[in-house]
Design a protein around this motif. Structure first.
Motif, PDB file in Angstrom:
ATOM      1  N   GLY A 463       0.810  -1.206   0.000  1.00 23.62           N
ATOM      2  CA  GLY A 463       0.000   0.000   0.000  1.00 23.62           C
ATOM      3  C   GLY A 463       0.845   1.258   0.000  1.00 23.62           C
ATOM      4  O   GLY A 463       2.082   1.203   0.004  1.00 23.62           O
ATOM      5  N   PRO A 464       0.226   2.436   0.018  1.00 25.69           N
ATOM      6  CA  PRO A 464       0.969   3.697   0.012  1.00 25.69           C
ATOM      7  C   PRO A 464       1.638   3.962   1.356  1.00 25.69           C
ATOM      8  O   PRO A 464       1.294   3.367   2.374  1.00 25.69           O
ATOM      9  N   TRP A 465       2.594   4.860   1.361  1.00 28.32           N
ATOM     10  CA  TRP A 465       3.225   5.286   2.613  1.00 28.32           C
ATOM     11  C   TRP A 465       2.197   6.068   3.438  1.00 28.32           C
ATOM     12  O   TRP A 465       1.383   6.824   2.888  1.00 28.32           O
ATOM     13  N   ILE A 466       2.251   5.865   4.741  1.00 24.53           N
ATOM     14  CA  ILE A 466       1.299   6.492   5.662  1.00 24.53           C
ATOM     15  C   ILE A 466       2.072   7.219   6.748  1.00 24.53           C
ATOM     16  O   ILE A 466       2.977   6.645   7.361  1.00 24.53           O
ATOM     17  N   GLU A 467       1.732   8.479   6.969  1.00 25.66           N
ATOM     18  CA  GLU A 467       2.254   9.237   8.108  1.00 25.66           C
ATOM     19  C   GLU A 467       1.096   9.400   9.095  1.00 25.66           C
ATOM     20  O   GLU A 467       0.138  10.121   8.815  1.00 25.66           O
ATOM     21  N   ALA A 468       1.192   8.712  10.218  1.00 31.55           N
ATOM     22  CA  ALA A 468       0.089   8.691  11.176  1.00 31.55           C
ATOM     23  C   ALA A 468       0.516   9.326  12.487  1.00 31.55           C
ATOM     24  O   ALA A 468       1.546   8.960  13.061  1.00 31.55           O
TER      25      ALA A 468
END
Length: 477
Positions: A463-468
């Motif tokens: 999946g896409p990169w996630i900044e959480a």
């Protein structure tokens, strides 16, 4: 007699439910279906409860009628109570009601919205056999019905000429070997779409419309490179960050904040000719960082006292507090505050400030400000003379068997959880993965899913990169 399958449906879908029952029982899968299997003179509700307890799989005929059926909702509750697998057989492409979503969020769906129905029933039979541990037969192919075409009117001479031409062509090719049949090709792919389940969008003020000051939600932003930025936010946290007036928070059973877990919703389409099996999910983390912050909440007044509670990740130390009470017609002027702030010790997690000069009747407002050390001032305005509010009741979060626990700090690492999801050829599926963190922290990661289709090495979807940015309430000391 015990049954293999309990069929749950709305009376408006009885014809479809009967067809499913017939298809399953033709394969020696014993079904319980109302009203057929309710004994004459027996109690309808008791019959359903006993049948649900004795079966091994539940098939739900899902439609708009099912979506609003209290009886179906009760049957799904009984299925979850007994830990039974549920197969939703979807007749209409409509969103689930909140009640059904609570029970069905992580179920494997079978779509039956387009003919032929026989093909969907065959897939249901195979899915049920898999859950029952029986041998699965190949799903028969049902070609689409031919489109009727008008018969052209051709003169007899033309027909005769075409027939003669065909005969001559057949003589010419009589002794030529027929070409070998073309080998079947499988050019389809398994695709994944990742999104945040029940996420908010738009401006913060629009996002929090209708939400209480302590309800934490997820704000999602899609960046130009396709990555996702996810922020845990709520009205109280936004007011705290921006030094806006704070509203009091009524504590609930689980704390002061309702922090909705972060659920990543994964939707799949298997456009191949093979059954695929997802066996694990991996969070590939670039970095994680704990965000220790000071945070104080104000409880609604009780016995003419204001209580301040520390729920941040770090000790707020000494708090300098000023408060006054104004009548309904009075202005909330800082000049009415005491000239010297009162020190409050929050090292134990809680401190109480008595209110004075409260009118005996009518509404009034307690207002003031406090600072943590040398930090910015935080203002508050609290209406007095009204009934105390009850602890808020928040909607239940969907259930999921899949969770990934991110660590609070560190450089690159991986976290994985086992999966068990089959997707048949040509079908789609969806499930949720819950992302957890132990403390308030930020993370940059992407989700990778490993699957097998029986053709060789394990394959992967990424999946896409996630900044959480995830908020976690600390227990008050």
């Amino acid at each position: 007699m015990a049954h293999d399958v309990f069929i749950s449906y709305s009376s408006k879908n009885k014809a479809i439910a009967d067809a499913l029952c017939a298809g399953l029982e033709a394969e020696k899968i014993r079904c319980w279906i109302a009203p057929r299997d309710v004994l004459p003179g027996g109690n309808y509700g008791e019959s359903i409860v006993h049948a649900m307890a004795a079966c091994r799989v539940v098939v739900l005929v899902f439609s708009s009628a099912t979506n609003t059926s209290p009886a179906v909702l009760r049957e799904m509750e009984r299925a979850m109570h007994h830990g039974l697998p549920i197969i939703p057989f979807r007749l209409e492409d409509i969103p689930m009601s909140a009640g059904l979503e609570f029970f069905l969020a992580s179920c494997h769906w079978l779509d039956a919205m387009h003919p032929p129905m026989e093909q969907h029933i065959a897939k249901l039979v195979n899915s049920t056999k898999a859950l029952l541990g029986r041998e699965i037969e190949p799903t028969p192919a049902f070609p689409p019905a031919p489109v009727p075409r008008k018969k052209p009117i051709v003169p007899a001479l033309v027909i005769g000429a075409l027939v003669l031409a065909g005969i001559g062509f057949g003589v010419m090719r009589k002794h030529q070997p027929a070409p070998p049949p073309a080998a079947p090709t499988d050019s389809g792919k398994v695709t994944m779409d990742l999104s945040v389940h029940d996420a908010g969008s738009g401006a913060i003020t629009e996002h929090f419309k209708g939400a209480g000051p302590s309800e934490v939600k997820h704000v999602v932003e899609t960046k130009p490179d396709g990555s996702l930025k996810i922020t845990d936010a709520c009205a109280y946290l936004e007011a705290w960050k921006n030094s806006a007036p704070l509203a009091p928070i009524t504590p609930g059973a689980d704390g002061y904040f309702h922090d909705t877990p972060l659920f990543l919703e994964l939707k799949f389409l298997n456009a191949t000719g093979k059954t695929v099996f997802f066996n694990r999910a991996v969070a590939e983390v670039q970095h994680s960082e704990a965000k220790p912050e000071r945070l104080v909440v104000i409880e609604p007044p009780k016995n003419n006292e204001l209580a301040l509670v520390s729920v941040g990740a770090t000790d707020p130390g000494e708090v300098h507090f000023q408060a006054a009470v104004a009548g309904q017609e009075d202005s909330l002027d800082d000049e009415k505050l005491p000239p010297f702030p009162m020190p409050l010790d929050l090292s134990s997690g809680r401190a109480v400030f008595p209110l004075a000069n409260i009118p005996a009747s009518g509404e009034s407002t307690a207002f003031g400000k406090f600072t943590l050390g040398e930090g910015a001032a935080h203002r508050f305005e609290i209406t007095l003379g009204v009934k105390p509010t009850k602890p808020p009741v928040f909607p239940a979060s969907p259930t999921t068997d899949y969770q990934l626990d991110l660590r609070d700090q560190g450089d690159a690492y991986e976290v994985e959880c086992p999966l068990s999801q089959f997707i048949q050829p040509g079908e789609g599926d969806r499930f949720l993965i819950q992302i957890n963190a132990a403390v308030t922290s930020t993370h940059r990661f992407r989700l990778r899913l490993d699957y097998d289709d029986g053709s060789g090495p394990t394959k992967q979807l990424t999946g896409p990169w996630i900044e959480a940015s995830l908020f976690v309430e600390n227990e008050s000391r």
